[in-house]
Motif scaffolding. Structure first.
Motif, PDB file in Angstrom:
ATOM      1  N   UNK A  63      24.202  31.781  31.968  1.00 30.30           N
ATOM      2  CA  UNK A  63      23.814  33.191  32.048  1.00 30.30           C
ATOM      3  C   UNK A  63      22.445  33.407  31.418  1.00 30.30           C
ATOM      4  N   UNK A  64      22.174  32.677  30.344  1.00 32.53           N
ATOM      5  CA  UNK A  64      20.889  32.789  29.647  1.00 32.53           C
ATOM      6  C   UNK A  64      19.733  32.437  30.580  1.00 32.53           C
ATOM      7  N   UNK A  86      27.951  42.964  21.850  1.00 28.66           N
ATOM      8  CA  UNK A  86      29.417  42.885  21.910  1.00 28.66           C
ATOM      9  C   UNK A  86      29.905  41.460  22.113  1.00 28.66           C
ATOM     10  N   UNK A  87      28.995  40.501  21.942  1.00 28.26           N
ATOM     11  CA  UNK A  87      29.350  39.125  22.247  1.00 28.26           C
ATOM     12  C   UNK A  87      29.122  38.845  23.723  1.00 28.26           C
ATOM     13  N   UNK A  88      29.178  37.578  24.106  1.00 29.46           N
ATOM     14  CA  UNK A  88      28.931  37.204  25.496  1.00 29.46           C
ATOM     15  C   UNK A  88      30.207  37.298  26.326  1.00 29.46           C
ATOM     16  N   UNK A  89      30.107  37.895  27.497  1.00 28.87           N
ATOM     17  CA  UNK A  89      31.201  37.912  28.473  1.00 28.87           C
ATOM     18  C   UNK A  89      30.640  37.400  29.792  1.00 28.87           C
ATOM     19  N   UNK A  90      31.343  36.482  30.456  1.00 29.11           N
ATOM     20  CA  UNK A  90      30.820  35.948  31.717  1.00 29.11           C
ATOM     21  C   UNK A  90      30.470  37.055  32.710  1.00 29.11           C
ATOM     22  N   UNK A  91      29.440  36.811  33.510  1.00 34.04           N
ATOM     23  CA  UNK A  91      28.937  37.801  34.462  1.00 34.04           C
ATOM     24  C   UNK A  91      29.908  37.908  35.637  1.00 34.04           C
ATOM     25  N   UNK A 204      36.080  29.719  39.634  1.00 34.13           N
ATOM     26  CA  UNK A 204      34.749  29.249  39.990  1.00 34.13           C
ATOM     27  C   UNK A 204      33.746  29.662  38.922  1.00 34.13           C
ATOM     28  N   UNK A 205      32.796  28.776  38.663  1.00 38.10           N
ATOM     29  CA  UNK A 205      31.744  29.064  37.688  1.00 38.10           C
ATOM     30  C   UNK A 205      30.421  28.599  38.267  1.00 38.10           C
ATOM     31  N   UNK A 206      29.432  29.506  38.276  1.00 41.31           N
ATOM     32  CA  UNK A 206      28.137  29.210  38.906  1.00 41.31           C
ATOM     33  C   UNK A 206      27.093  30.165  38.366  1.00 41.31           C
ATOM     34  N   UNK A 207      26.000  29.621  37.849  1.00 42.90           N
ATOM     35  CA  UNK A 207      24.887  30.458  37.379  1.00 42.90           C
ATOM     36  C   UNK A 207      25.322  31.502  36.335  1.00 42.90           C
ATOM     37  N   UNK A 208      26.252  31.133  35.464  1.00 40.72           N
ATOM     38  CA  UNK A 208      26.700  32.070  34.433  1.00 40.72           C
ATOM     39  C   UNK A 208      27.762  33.042  34.909  1.00 40.72           C
ATOM     40  N   UNK A 209      28.101  32.987  36.211  1.00 42.30           N
ATOM     41  CA  UNK A 209      29.138  33.849  36.784  1.00 42.30           C
ATOM     42  C   UNK A 209      30.451  33.077  36.775  1.00 42.30           C
ATOM     43  N   UNK A 210      31.518  33.712  36.296  1.00 36.47           N
ATOM     44  CA  UNK A 210      32.850  33.110  36.346  1.00 36.47           C
ATOM     45  C   UNK A 210      33.790  34.083  37.036  1.00 36.47           C
ATOM     46  N   UNK A 211      34.594  33.571  37.968  1.00 31.62           N
ATOM     47  CA  UNK A 211      35.525  34.449  38.672  1.00 31.62           C
ATOM     48  C   UNK A 211      36.707  33.658  39.210  1.00 31.62           C
ATOM     49  N   UNK A 212      37.908  34.251  39.195  1.00 28.57           N
ATOM     50  CA  UNK A 212      39.014  33.648  39.953  1.00 28.57           C
ATOM     51  C   UNK A 212      38.788  33.933  41.443  1.00 28.57           C
TER      52      UNK A 212
END
Length: 305
Positions: A63-64, A86-91, A204-212
């Motif tokens: 994400x950075x 608020x801390x890091x949360x996946x995009x 799935x995780x890609x470019x700082x994005x995480x999603x089911x």
């Protein structure tokens, strides 16, 4: 220009990382003629960097690489506190990234279905054909797609809500089930996506994005929409007893800092000892229960500051 990717690490299987050393056990270094190219190479390398079994910060680093302030090099020691208060949360997936991930999810499902038909001992009386129409769900977002062509070269056509001509993307990959990264071409752009199996789908995780990601037939999608969303239980700043039971031990003291996953207490119920762990990082404020005490369900064991 010339791009190099290097992973500096002194860690090998069986090695011990003691408390006398920095906790950074590997350093991923990319070098290129410009900062922009080095950041792009770093993003690609992080997408393909597989670590399992321990916690790591790859989603944050990914994400950075997409963060405008990072890309501009406008940095200070206060960067994380200022940009992630608020801390890091996946995009969450949006725009072109969401489309790419939906196309990859469709390809993963397509390959998985093909593999399942090769399992031995299946009834051969009827030929199984798969619907070309699918609904891809990334989290709560849906994409209505049509799949065409073969396993190696899958065309995913995204139906548009306004009824216009669908957006078509060709997905090409040699991915096989069980491989932790999907690597291939989406149209003519190379991408690497981290893939982890979850119930009836993939994380799935890609470019700082995480999603089911779940791929459904139309009937499955209609049923899935009726399923209630499971909410993460959040007892706030209290640890409560999950069932009637006897307090065996309390593992913390007031004022103690605890990390998520650390043991807080052990409660015995129905001849089984249940370990209660911290849901998040925090500081213990007060302890209300003591070993040997019998508690009712939802009785407060301790509170956090």
């Amino acid at each position: 220009g010339d791009v190099t990717v290097r992973n500096d690490t002194g860690v090998a299987e069986g090695g011990e990382i003691s408390l006398h050393y920095d906790p950074m056990v590997a350093k991923l270094v990319t070098h290129a003629p410009t900062r922009e190219e080095a950041i792009e190479a770093q993003a690609d390398a992080l997408d393909a960097f597989v670590i399992d079994g321990v916690q790591h910060n790859i989603p944050f680093l990914s994400a950075l690489m997409q963060h405008p302030r990072w890309q501009a090099g406008n940095l200070s020691t206060g960067f994380i506190a200022e940009e992630y208060p608020q801390g890091f949360h996946p995009i969450a997936p949006e725009g072109e990234t969401a489309t790419r991930l939906a196309a990859v999810a469709a390809a993963l499902d397509h390959i998985g279905n093909d593999r399942k038909r090769r399992i031995s001992g299946q009834l051969k009386s009827t030929r199984v054909t798969f619907d070309q129409e699918r609904v891809v769900r990334l989290g709560s977002r849906e994409f209505h797609i049509d799949m065409e062509d073969s396993i190696e070269r899958l065309v995913v056509a995204f139906r548009r809500e306004d009824g216009g001509a669908s957006d078509r993307h060709m997905v090409r990959s040699a991915w096989r089930p069980g491989t932790p990264t999907w690597a291939g071409l989406i149209d003519e752009a190379w991408a690497t996506v981290q893939v982890r199996p979850i119930l009836n789908g993939f994380q799935l995780s890609y470019r700082g994005v995480q999603t089911p990601a779940h791929v459904y037939t139309l009937q499955e999608a209609a049923a899935a929409r009726l399923m209630p969303v499971r909410k993460q239980t959040d007892s706030g700043k209290k640890l409560v007893c999950p069932m009637p039971g006897l307090v065996v031990s309390i593992a913390v003291v007031p004022g103690q800092e605890v990390k998520a996953g650390e043991t807080l207490a052990v409660v015995e119920a129905m001849k089984m000892e249940n370990v209660l762990r911290a849901e998040r990082d925090g500081v213990v404020k007060t302890i209300h229960a003591k070993p040997g005490e019998t508690l009712a369900v939802d009785a407060v064991i301790l509170e956090f500051a």
